[in-house]
Scaffold this active site. Structure first.
Site, PDB file in Angstrom:
ATOM      1  N   HIS A 163      60.090  57.238  32.182  1.00 54.28           N
ATOM      2  CA  HIS A 163      59.045  57.537  31.198  1.00 54.28           C
ATOM      3  C   HIS A 163      58.486  56.218  30.682  1.00 54.28           C
ATOM      4  O   HIS A 163      59.244  55.314  30.348  1.00 54.28           O
ATOM      5  CB  HIS A 163      59.634  58.345  30.046  1.00 54.28           C
ATOM      6  N   ARG A 207      53.186  59.767  34.876  1.00 52.03           N
ATOM      7  CA  ARG A 207      54.164  58.831  34.338  1.00 52.03           C
ATOM      8  C   ARG A 207      54.560  57.726  35.307  1.00 52.03           C
ATOM      9  O   ARG A 207      54.805  56.591  34.893  1.00 52.03           O
ATOM     10  CB  ARG A 207      55.411  59.610  33.889  1.00 52.03           C
ATOM     11  N   HIS A 241      64.406  58.587  32.639  1.00 54.58           N
ATOM     12  CA  HIS A 241      64.103  59.796  31.880  1.00 54.58           C
ATOM     13  C   HIS A 241      64.481  61.098  32.571  1.00 54.58           C
ATOM     14  O   HIS A 241      65.086  61.975  31.955  1.00 54.58           O
ATOM     15  CB  HIS A 241      62.604  59.804  31.553  1.00 54.58           C
ATOM     16  N   ARG A 290      57.336  64.195  38.193  1.00 54.21           N
ATOM     17  CA  ARG A 290      57.091  65.346  37.312  1.00 54.21           C
ATOM     18  C   ARG A 290      56.020  65.022  36.281  1.00 54.21           C
ATOM     19  O   ARG A 290      56.046  63.968  35.655  1.00 54.21           O
ATOM     20  CB  ARG A 290      58.386  65.746  36.590  1.00 54.21           C
TER      21      ARG A 290
END
Length: 575
Positions: free
Chosen positions: A238, A282, A348, A390
């Site tokens: 992240h 991200r 993350h 993601r």
């Protein structure tokens, strides 16, 4: 021997586990076994929102959500599963609302929505407000709501029971073995079906947003029982963790208008992703920050940049991001409405994990062969809806949609299937493992864990290269050997946290090695996996999932399986 008998056992009490328990308990006797109290589960830390194309503030479509998810995944997500997730996200969010989840509201009383990284309208033309939120406490509200509903539904909870083994009998799942933390005693849970919803494995890295408990237990237990793991090389960093701490500054801060700036005050994301800027996916933002630092544009010559909220309305920030302002004031002693926040990429989210089908049933090979009675959902599972990267908000979508689907699958199966017999001496492996760890040794758990985290962060994180990955694999093999003779200073049974950490370390070491081995094998850059020696995506050779099996000596064996492509053919990923 303490034996508990249920139709189904859910391991883990986060959002996926509670949603599954809630669905399955409508027609079956269900237990939830967790090493934490449910409301301390990591779902509670999710801040910014849950993505669903409600269209409450502007036109939106589940097809646009699907496109964004597939594109964000760098085309490695299985598109049949992504379509299910994006379609069902809408009804699932409304189901949460009807359970009483206190979403933030528009002036008209609808669920409020805001922009998030990688989410667009009209197949990439510009940002869209898709993230449904409850201030910056969305995960906390989901966890509380689902726990209350499970209590109402009569689900049985075994809190502070650490599951350490999966039982298999006559080729199907027969239950689990757990240590009761308060007594140190072993308990056998005999069941027709078992779902693992145990979260991620971020503690293999030095700086992470993950809680101390996210040690890959579910993945590790099944890996040791011969179940492969999928896409382990893809671990998301992240972009905005608090400098040196890893505590997350939600993407919602950028969704509300926050800007990333380098030492010159430049909004540098305009150079990397001119359309979405600070709201790019991200993996792209993390690499951009890392590149700024490498080229000497970090703040004060250090390895962080600034997240600037000072141009935004202070009252709105305090209202929409109350936890963030509190975190920054508590840990950094600054007011984010007046001073920029120092941030850096932090480990993350694991995109990889236990392979499952779209009904959360665990599959054991490249032909999607189902393991009877075994299910997985949430971050420990790999459906795969996240592929190589993601999108923000999709973790909460994943746990709720596939926790729900998995609970329904479990209920359907346990109604039909008989209770399998327990294996002879079901606690034997767990008992012998604990005895080995409690024997006198010379290695400290904390020393091994610290070295593992340092090596993984240095050579298997945002940027990777063959030489570094080869080195870290060799080091991890040495650390696994050292971990065979740990020295525990706590010889007691009750709440022996040191013993628990030793077991968790074994999982982390094997998962770290699987991650590094899969990263070395994948000779391309895709999503969160960036190889400096192979900087381009290679669809001709690597548009496929990786699989990793554990060999008898603990080392990984690699394989692959195809990606499911339905609507969207792979294209260059531009934002």
């Amino acid at each position: 021997m303490a034996v508990h008998q249920f139709d189904g056992v859910i391991v883990g009490a986060g959002g996926a586990g509670l949603m599954a328990a809630l669905q399955a308990s409508k027609g079956a006797k269900i237990a939830v076994v967790s090493k934490l109290y449910p409301t301390r589960s990591h779902t509670g830390t999710a801040q910014g929102g849950i993505g669903a194309a409600l269209g409450n503030l502007e036109k939106d479509s589940w097809e646009w959500h699907m496109f964004d998810t597939v594109k964000g995944s760098d085309y490695l997500a299985d598109q049949d599963a992504v379509e299910l997730m994006c379609r069902e996200a809408v009804e699932t969010v409304y189901e949460l609302e009807h359970m009483g989840l206190p979403f933030s509201r528009t002036p008209e009383g609808k669920i409020a929505q805001r922009p998030f990284g990688g989410h667009t309208r009209e197949f990439g033309k510009g940002p869209v407000r898709r993230a449904c939120y409850a201030a910056d406490r969305t995960g906390h509200m989901i966890l509380q709501t689902l726990y209350q509903q499970c209590i109402k539904q009569g689900v049985t909870f075994f809190d502070e029971f650490h599951v350490v083994d999966l039982l298999i009998s006559e080729g199907r799942t027969a239950g689990v073995v757990a240590v009761e933390l308060a007594t140190g005693e072993l308990h056998t849970f005999h069941a027709k079906g078992v779902m693992f919803a145990t979260g991620g494995s971020g503690r293999m890295f030095k700086i992470t947003s993950n809680a101390l408990t996210l040690t890959g237990d579910g993945m590790g237990i099944l890996y040791r029982r011969g179940i492969p793991l999928q896409d382990m090389e893809f671990f998301q960093f992240h972009p905005t963790g608090i400098y040196k701490m890893g505590i997350l500054i939600t993407e919602a801060a950028r969704g509300e208008g926050g800007i990333l700036r380098n030492k010159a005050g430049e909004r540098f994301m305009e150079r990397y992703t001119p359309t979405l800027k600070d709201l790019a996916p991200r993996d792209m933002v993390s690499r951009a920050i890392h590149q700024e630092v490498l080229e000497g544009r970090g703040i004060d010559g250090k390895d962080f940049v600034h997240l600037d909220l000072t141009h935004l309305d202070a009252d709105a920030i305090h209202k929409k991001l109350p936890d963030i302002t509190d975190f920054v004031e508590t840990y950094l002693g600054i007011d984010p409405t007046k001073q920029p926040i120092p941030v850096q990429p932090t480990a993350h989210y694991a995109m990889g994990g236990i392979p499952t089908d779209a009904s959360a049933r665990v599959v054991v090979d490249d032909k999607k062969t189902v393991m009877p009675g075994l299910y997985a959902a949430g971050e420990c599972a790999c459906v795969s809806v996240h592929g190589a990267n993601r999108l923000g908000t999709n973790s909460l979508v994943d746990i709720i949609v596939f926790g729900r689907r998995g609970g329904k699958s479990l209920l359907e199966d346990v109604k039909r299937d008989p209770l399998p017999p327990l294996p002879a001496d079901p606690e034997k492996q767990a008992r012998e493992r604990i005895a080995r760890l409690m024997a006198e040794g010379g290695q400290r758990v904390s020393d091994i864990r610290t070295e593992m985290q340092a090596r993984m962060t240095e050579k298997a994180s945002v940027f990777r290269i063959a030489e570094g990955l080869t080195d870290v694999i060799g080091r991890l093999k040495q650390l696994r050997k050292r971990a065979e003779s740990v020295r525990l200073t706590d010889r007691g049974k009750a709440y022996n946290a040191e013993l628990m950490e030793a077991m968790e370390l074994e999982y982390l070491l094997e998962l770290a090695e699987a991650t590094a081995a899969a990263a070395l094998a994948r000779q391309e850059s895709r999503g969160a996996h960036y190889r400096e020696d192979f900087p381009k995506r290679d669809d001709a050779n690597w548009l496929k999932h990786s699989l990793v099996w554990r060999q008898p000596d603990g080392s990984p064996r690699l394989g692959t399986k195809p990606v499911t492509i339905t609507r969207f053919e792979p294209k260059e990923r531009k934002y």
